[in-house]
Scaffold this motif. Structure first.
Motif, PDB file in Angstrom:
ATOM      1  N   GLU A  76       0.830  -1.213   0.000  1.00  0.00           N
ATOM      2  CA  GLU A  76       0.000   0.000   0.000  1.00  0.00           C
ATOM      3  C   GLU A  76       0.866   1.266   0.000  1.00  0.00           C
ATOM      4  OE1 GLU A  76      -1.744  -3.496   1.198  1.00  0.00           O
ATOM      5  OE2 GLU A  76      -0.363  -2.460   2.540  1.00  0.00           O
ATOM      6  N   ASN A  77       2.164   1.096  -0.214  1.00  0.00           N
ATOM      7  CA  ASN A  77       3.136   2.188  -0.279  1.00  0.00           C
ATOM      8  C   ASN A  77       3.268   2.936   1.056  1.00  0.00           C
ATOM      9  OD1 ASN A  77       5.154   3.312  -1.896  1.00  0.00           O
ATOM     10  ND2 ASN A  77       3.890   5.099  -2.354  1.00  0.00           N
ATOM     11  N   LYS A  78       3.141   2.190   2.149  1.00  0.00           N
ATOM     12  CA  LYS A  78       3.387   2.771   3.472  1.00  0.00           C
ATOM     13  C   LYS A  78       4.740   2.293   3.976  1.00  0.00           C
ATOM     14  CE  LYS A  78      -1.155   3.934   4.935  1.00  0.00           C
ATOM     15  NZ  LYS A  78      -2.004   4.115   6.088  1.00  0.00           N
ATOM     16  N   ILE A  79       5.386   3.141   4.738  1.00  0.00           N
ATOM     17  CA  ILE A  79       6.686   2.815   5.314  1.00  0.00           C
ATOM     18  C   ILE A  79       6.446   2.161   6.667  1.00  0.00           C
ATOM     19  CG2 ILE A  79       8.962   3.719   5.961  1.00  0.00           C
ATOM     20  CD1 ILE A  79       7.920   6.359   4.442  1.00  0.00           C
ATOM     21  N   VAL A  80       7.172   1.080   6.924  1.00  0.00           N
ATOM     22  CA  VAL A  80       7.024   0.342   8.174  1.00  0.00           C
ATOM     23  C   VAL A  80       7.993   0.907   9.206  1.00  0.00           C
ATOM     24  CG1 VAL A  80       7.222  -1.919   9.271  1.00  0.00           C
ATOM     25  CG2 VAL A  80       6.330  -1.735   6.930  1.00  0.00           C
ATOM     26  N   PHE A  81       7.425   1.316  10.335  1.00  0.00           N
ATOM     27  CA  PHE A  81       8.196   1.830  11.467  1.00  0.00           C
ATOM     28  C   PHE A  81       7.823   1.041  12.710  1.00  0.00           C
ATOM     29  CE2 PHE A  81       7.501   5.480   8.657  1.00  0.00           C
ATOM     30  CZ  PHE A  81       8.767   6.027   8.555  1.00  0.00           C
TER      31      PHE A  81
ATOM     32  N   LEU B  63      14.032  -7.132  10.768  1.00  0.00           N
ATOM     33  CA  LEU B  63      12.733  -6.804  10.186  1.00  0.00           C
ATOM     34  C   LEU B  63      11.671  -7.764  10.707  1.00  0.00           C
ATOM     35  CD1 LEU B  63      11.054  -5.162   8.107  1.00  0.00           C
ATOM     36  CD2 LEU B  63      11.697  -6.904   6.416  1.00  0.00           C
ATOM     37  N   GLU B  64      11.994  -9.047  10.699  1.00  0.00           N
ATOM     38  CA  GLU B  64      11.042 -10.060  11.145  1.00  0.00           C
ATOM     39  C   GLU B  64      10.756  -9.944  12.643  1.00  0.00           C
ATOM     40  OE1 GLU B  64      10.793 -14.890  11.290  1.00  0.00           O
ATOM     41  OE2 GLU B  64      11.740 -13.982   9.524  1.00  0.00           O
ATOM     42  N   GLU B  65      11.801  -9.828  13.451  1.00  0.00           N
ATOM     43  CA  GLU B  65      11.623  -9.765  14.909  1.00  0.00           C
ATOM     44  C   GLU B  65      10.804  -8.549  15.327  1.00  0.00           C
ATOM     45  OE1 GLU B  65      15.886 -11.796  16.260  1.00  0.00           O
ATOM     46  OE2 GLU B  65      15.491  -9.702  16.748  1.00  0.00           O
ATOM     47  N   GLU B  66      11.062  -7.410  14.710  1.00  0.00           N
ATOM     48  CA  GLU B  66      10.431  -6.175  15.173  1.00  0.00           C
ATOM     49  C   GLU B  66       9.074  -5.896  14.540  1.00  0.00           C
ATOM     50  OE1 GLU B  66      13.040  -2.788  15.103  1.00  0.00           O
ATOM     51  OE2 GLU B  66      14.347  -3.668  16.621  1.00  0.00           O
ATOM     52  N   THR B  67       8.826  -6.437  13.324  1.00  0.00           N
ATOM     53  CA  THR B  67       7.604  -6.057  12.612  1.00  0.00           C
ATOM     54  C   THR B  67       6.698  -7.216  12.232  1.00  0.00           C
ATOM     55  OG1 THR B  67       8.526  -6.222  10.372  1.00  0.00           O
ATOM     56  CG2 THR B  67       8.890  -4.140  11.575  1.00  0.00           C
ATOM     57  N   GLY B  68       7.217  -8.442  12.213  1.00  0.00           N
ATOM     58  CA  GLY B  68       6.421  -9.561  11.738  1.00  0.00           C
ATOM     59  C   GLY B  68       6.395  -9.660  10.225  1.00  0.00           C
ATOM     60  N   TYR B  69       7.145  -8.800   9.544  1.00  0.00           N
ATOM     61  CA  TYR B  69       7.284  -8.867   8.091  1.00  0.00           C
ATOM     62  C   TYR B  69       8.587  -9.576   7.756  1.00  0.00           C
ATOM     63  CZ  TYR B  69       3.615  -5.404   7.027  1.00  0.00           C
ATOM     64  OH  TYR B  69       2.420  -4.744   6.884  1.00  0.00           O
TER      65      TYR B  69
ATOM     66  N   GLU C  16      12.713  -6.081  24.690  1.00  0.00           N
ATOM     67  CA  GLU C  16      12.372  -5.110  23.658  1.00  0.00           C
ATOM     68  C   GLU C  16      10.860  -5.078  23.471  1.00  0.00           C
ATOM     69  OE1 GLU C  16      14.661  -4.061  19.684  1.00  0.00           O
ATOM     70  OE2 GLU C  16      13.787  -6.053  19.595  1.00  0.00           O
ATOM     71  N   PHE C  17      10.286  -3.890  23.597  1.00  0.00           N
ATOM     72  CA  PHE C  17       8.853  -3.712  23.437  1.00  0.00           C
ATOM     73  C   PHE C  17       8.626  -2.682  22.339  1.00  0.00           C
ATOM     74  CE2 PHE C  17       9.763  -5.078  27.690  1.00  0.00           C
ATOM     75  CZ  PHE C  17       8.851  -6.101  27.897  1.00  0.00           C
ATOM     76  N   VAL C  18       8.035  -3.137  21.236  1.00  0.00           N
ATOM     77  CA  VAL C  18       7.815  -2.251  20.104  1.00  0.00           C
ATOM     78  C   VAL C  18       6.385  -2.391  19.602  1.00  0.00           C
ATOM     79  CG1 VAL C  18      10.238  -2.337  19.372  1.00  0.00           C
ATOM     80  CG2 VAL C  18       8.600  -3.932  18.375  1.00  0.00           C
ATOM     81  N   GLU C  19       5.931  -1.333  18.949  1.00  0.00           N
ATOM     82  CA  GLU C  19       4.602  -1.348  18.335  1.00  0.00           C
ATOM     83  C   GLU C  19       4.759  -0.951  16.883  1.00  0.00           C
ATOM     84  OE1 GLU C  19       1.007   1.643  18.890  1.00  0.00           O
ATOM     85  OE2 GLU C  19       1.142   0.222  20.555  1.00  0.00           O
ATOM     86  N   LEU C  20       4.115  -1.686  15.997  1.00  0.00           N
ATOM     87  CA  LEU C  20       4.182  -1.437  14.565  1.00  0.00           C
ATOM     88  C   LEU C  20       3.442  -0.154  14.216  1.00  0.00           C
ATOM     89  CD1 LEU C  20       5.232  -2.904  12.006  1.00  0.00           C
ATOM     90  CD2 LEU C  20       2.963  -3.885  11.782  1.00  0.00           C
ATOM     91  N   VAL C  21       4.062   0.669  13.369  1.00  0.00           N
ATOM     92  CA  VAL C  21       3.464   1.907  12.873  1.00  0.00           C
ATOM     93  C   VAL C  21       3.727   1.959  11.376  1.00  0.00           C
ATOM     94  CG1 VAL C  21       3.511   4.437  12.992  1.00  0.00           C
ATOM     95  CG2 VAL C  21       3.946   3.100  15.060  1.00  0.00           C
ATOM     96  N   GLU C  22       2.687   2.167  10.575  1.00  0.00           N
ATOM     97  CA  GLU C  22       2.856   2.277   9.128  1.00  0.00           C
ATOM     98  C   GLU C  22       2.377   3.654   8.704  1.00  0.00           C
ATOM     99  OE1 GLU C  22       0.992  -1.126   7.271  1.00  0.00           O
ATOM    100  OE2 GLU C  22       2.307  -2.518   8.339  1.00  0.00           O
ATOM    101  N   LEU C  23       3.251   4.380   7.992  1.00  0.00           N
ATOM    102  CA  LEU C  23       2.969   5.763   7.612  1.00  0.00           C
ATOM    103  C   LEU C  23       3.242   5.991   6.137  1.00  0.00           C
ATOM    104  CD1 LEU C  23       4.945   7.546  10.499  1.00  0.00           C
ATOM    105  CD2 LEU C  23       2.481   7.160  10.421  1.00  0.00           C
TER     106      LEU C  23
END
Length: 181
Positions: free
Chosen positions: A54-59, A93-99, A142-149
């Motif tokens: 969808e052309n969003k950047i994964v953060f 990438l996989e550990e932090e985002t699931g992608y 490590e505690f992270v939350e996925l953000v796509e912008l």
């Protein structure tokens, strides 16, 4: 002799931690005088600019204790000893985002803070990512939350200092430059 070289007279390791080591070097300056340099030794790191279909950047949003606040950052992490940076980038990438991805392209490498640290950061980009069912587990501390912008949203986050670290600001600038071509 290298231009402006500072020759090490003595080096003393002060701290040997899980991520960094700290040493204090006594150096001879080009003018013959001596000085001390506090140096952080770091194994290096990787970061990934990941773009969705969808052309969003994964953060990821992550709390950064030295800053006492959360930042929005591109997925990143440190290299393990002897680890190939591209393999590390896929792992992070996989550990932090699931992608995950099978297609990474090298963008650049740069020193994050050469005035006191030797950390070399390798940045990769991919627009071929897939959500995976059973991603690798994130580090236990490590505690992270996925953000796509979108890129415009990311630029706004830079202005608002929600994105406020060098690697992520670089990523946004890089994507902005690509967009303008």
């Amino acid at each position: 002799m290298k231009k402006f070289e500072e020759k090490t007279i003595r080096s003393e390791k002060i701290f040997d931690g899980k991520i960094v080591q700290l040493q204090v070097d006594e150096v001879q300056l080009p003018n013959g005088k001596t000085s001390q340099r506090e140096i952080v030794k770091h194994p290096g790191a990787v970061a990934v600019i990941a773009i969705t279909k969808e052309n969003k950047i994964v953060f990821v949003e992550q709390y950064r204790k030295p800053l006492e606040r959360s930042l929005i950052e591109i997925p990143a992490g440190k290299l393990e000893p002897g680890e190939n940076p591209m393999i590390a980038a896929i792992r992070e990438l996989e550990e932090e985002t699931g992608y995950s991805t099978n297609s990474l392209s090298f963008v650049t490498s740069f020193y994050s803070s050469p005035g006191f640290a030797d950390e070399l950061l390798h940045i990769y980009i991919t627009n071929d990512i897939e959500k995976i069912e059973n991603p690798r587990a994130a580090d236990e501390d490590e505690f992270v939350e996925l953000v796509e912008l979108t890129l415009d949203e990311a630029k706004q986050y830079v202005e608002e200092e929600k994105i406020h670290d060098a690697k992520t600001a670089y990523a946004v600038l890089y994507l902005h430059a690509l967009e303008r071509r």
